[in-house]
Design an enzyme around this catalytic site. Structure first.
Site, PDB file in Angstrom:
ATOM      1  N   HIS A 119      19.757  -0.866  45.170  1.00 20.01           N
ATOM      2  CA  HIS A 119      20.283  -2.066  44.522  1.00 20.01           C
ATOM      3  C   HIS A 119      21.567  -1.699  43.772  1.00 20.01           C
ATOM      4  O   HIS A 119      21.886  -0.526  43.589  1.00 20.01           O
ATOM      5  CB  HIS A 119      19.253  -2.660  43.549  1.00 20.01           C
ATOM      6  CG  HIS A 119      18.852  -1.733  42.454  1.00 20.01           C
ATOM      7  ND1 HIS A 119      17.636  -1.095  42.417  1.00 20.01           N
ATOM      8  CD2 HIS A 119      19.518  -1.318  41.354  1.00 20.01           C
ATOM      9  CE1 HIS A 119      17.568  -0.337  41.350  1.00 20.01           C
ATOM     10  NE2 HIS A 119      18.701  -0.448  40.688  1.00 20.01           N
TER      11      HIS A 119
HETATM   12  C1  T46 Z   1      18.251   1.556  38.217  1.00 19.50           C
HETATM   13  C2  T46 Z   1      17.546   2.787  38.664  1.00 19.50           C
HETATM   14  C3  T46 Z   1      18.275   4.035  38.286  1.00 19.50           C
HETATM   15  C4  T46 Z   1      10.591  -3.407  34.333  1.00 19.50           C
HETATM   16  O1  T46 Z   1       9.682  -4.244  34.165  1.00 19.50           O
HETATM   17  N1  T46 Z   1      11.425  -3.085  33.311  1.00 19.50           N
HETATM   18  C5  T46 Z   1      12.442  -2.190  33.448  1.00 19.50           C
HETATM   19  O2  T46 Z   1      13.170  -1.935  32.480  1.00 19.50           O
HETATM   20  C6  T46 Z   1      12.635  -1.549  34.719  1.00 19.50           C
HETATM   21  C7  T46 Z   1      13.762  -0.561  34.938  1.00 19.50           C
HETATM   22  C8  T46 Z   1      11.776  -1.888  35.750  1.00 19.50           C
HETATM   23  N2  T46 Z   1      10.766  -2.791  35.554  1.00 19.50           N
HETATM   24  C9  T46 Z   1       9.838  -3.074  36.643  1.00 19.50           C
HETATM   25  C10 T46 Z   1      10.443  -3.791  37.828  1.00 19.50           C
HETATM   26  C11 T46 Z   1       9.645  -3.269  38.995  1.00 19.50           C
HETATM   27  O3  T46 Z   1       8.466  -4.028  39.144  1.00 19.50           O
HETATM   28  O4  T46 Z   1       9.361  -1.833  37.129  1.00 19.50           O
HETATM   29  C12 T46 Z   1       9.233  -1.864  38.550  1.00 19.50           C
HETATM   30  C13 T46 Z   1      10.056  -0.754  39.192  1.00 19.50           C
HETATM   31  O5  T46 Z   1      11.460  -1.070  39.030  1.00 19.50           O
HETATM   32  P1  T46 Z   1      12.533  -0.791  40.195  1.00 19.50           P
HETATM   33  O6  T46 Z   1      11.889  -0.964  41.494  1.00 19.50           O
HETATM   34  O7  T46 Z   1      13.738  -1.619  39.899  1.00 19.50           O
HETATM   35  O8  T46 Z   1      12.837   0.763  39.919  1.00 19.50           O
HETATM   36  P2  T46 Z   1      13.926   1.684  40.619  1.00 19.50           P
HETATM   37  O9  T46 Z   1      13.510   3.082  40.358  1.00 19.50           O
HETATM   38  O10 T46 Z   1      14.181   1.288  42.017  1.00 19.50           O
HETATM   39  O11 T46 Z   1      15.296   1.389  39.803  1.00 19.50           O
HETATM   40  C14 T46 Z   1      15.374   1.709  38.424  1.00 19.50           C
HETATM   41  C15 T46 Z   1      16.007   0.550  37.647  1.00 19.50           C
HETATM   42  O12 T46 Z   1      15.294  -0.664  37.928  1.00 19.50           O
HETATM   43  C16 T46 Z   1      17.456   0.324  37.986  1.00 19.50           C
HETATM   44  O13 T46 Z   1      18.051  -0.488  37.008  1.00 19.50           O
HETATM   45  O14 T46 Z   1      19.467   1.514  38.192  1.00 19.50           O
HETATM   46  O15 T46 Z   1      16.181   2.866  38.233  1.00 19.50           O
END
Ligand code: T46
Length: 149
Positions: free
Chosen positions: A59
């Site tokens: 993303h």
């Molecule tokens: C990024 C990279 C480096 C939350 O509820 N609160 C939060 O602050 C975050 C970061 C995530 N979430 C929830 C949303 C999803 O259900 O946690 C789950 C996993 O998040 P995501 O799939 O977006 O995680 P990554 O590792 O793909 O990405 C994360 C960050 O979301 C993003 O901002 O830049 O780490």
């Protein structure tokens, strides 16, 4: 604070060296808003226990600024500005990856012990995510048009 890398546009992403304040007892790093972090920190999150072979991210963000630090272990960030991709390995607790621009990111090759701490400029909002690569490219083109004028 020493900037080592640049994205296509100066402000897109940079690797930052943090000063290690060590003594005979061990090491300590202090990260201070305004000195080491060029934004107000509204949120801190960390990624750990990543399963073997898992890739994350896929993303870009519209407004969010972040500094990512592998405080333990290592992982690789794939950074894409819409034209070219670059891989940056985070493997030192004294290095942070500042991502400020419109950058598609993927994370891979997490070591089993990796703890990736992220300092973020905004509270969590799904509206700030661009999770479709083609849409991301459209955003890049739109941004370039507005930057020209
Ligand atoms: C990024 C990279 C480096 C939350 O509820 N609160 C939060 O602050 C975050 C970061 C995530 N979430 C929830 C949303 C999803 O259900 O946690 C789950 C996993 O998040 P995501 O799939 O977006 O995680 P990554 O590792 O793909 O990405 C994360 C960050 O979301 C993003 O901002 O830049 O780490």
């Amino acid at each position: 604070m020493k900037f080592l890398l640049k994205g296509k546009r100066m402000e897109d992403y940079k690797l930052i060296d943090f000063q290690i304040l060590g003594d005979e007892r061990g090491s300590l790093i202090a990260i201070e808003q305004g000195y080491d972090v060029p934004f107000d920190i509204k949120r801190v999150y960390y990624i750990f226990d990543t399963k073997d072979g898992v890739n994350r991210g896929f993303h870009a963000h519209i407004n969010l600024k972040q500094i990512c630090i592998a405080v333990k272990g290592s992982c690789i960030f794939v950074l894409d500005d819409g034209y070219k991709r670059e891989e940056i390995k985070l493997a030192n607790p004294n290095q942070g990856l500042l991502i400020e621009g419109l950058i598609w990111r993927e994370m891979k090759d997490f070591s089993p012990n990796c703890i990736l701490v992220v300092l973020a400029s905004e509270h969590y909002s799904e509206n700030d995510y661009i999770r479709d690569y083609n849409k991301f490219k459209e955003f890049v083109i739109e941004k370039e048009k507005t930057e020209k004028y």
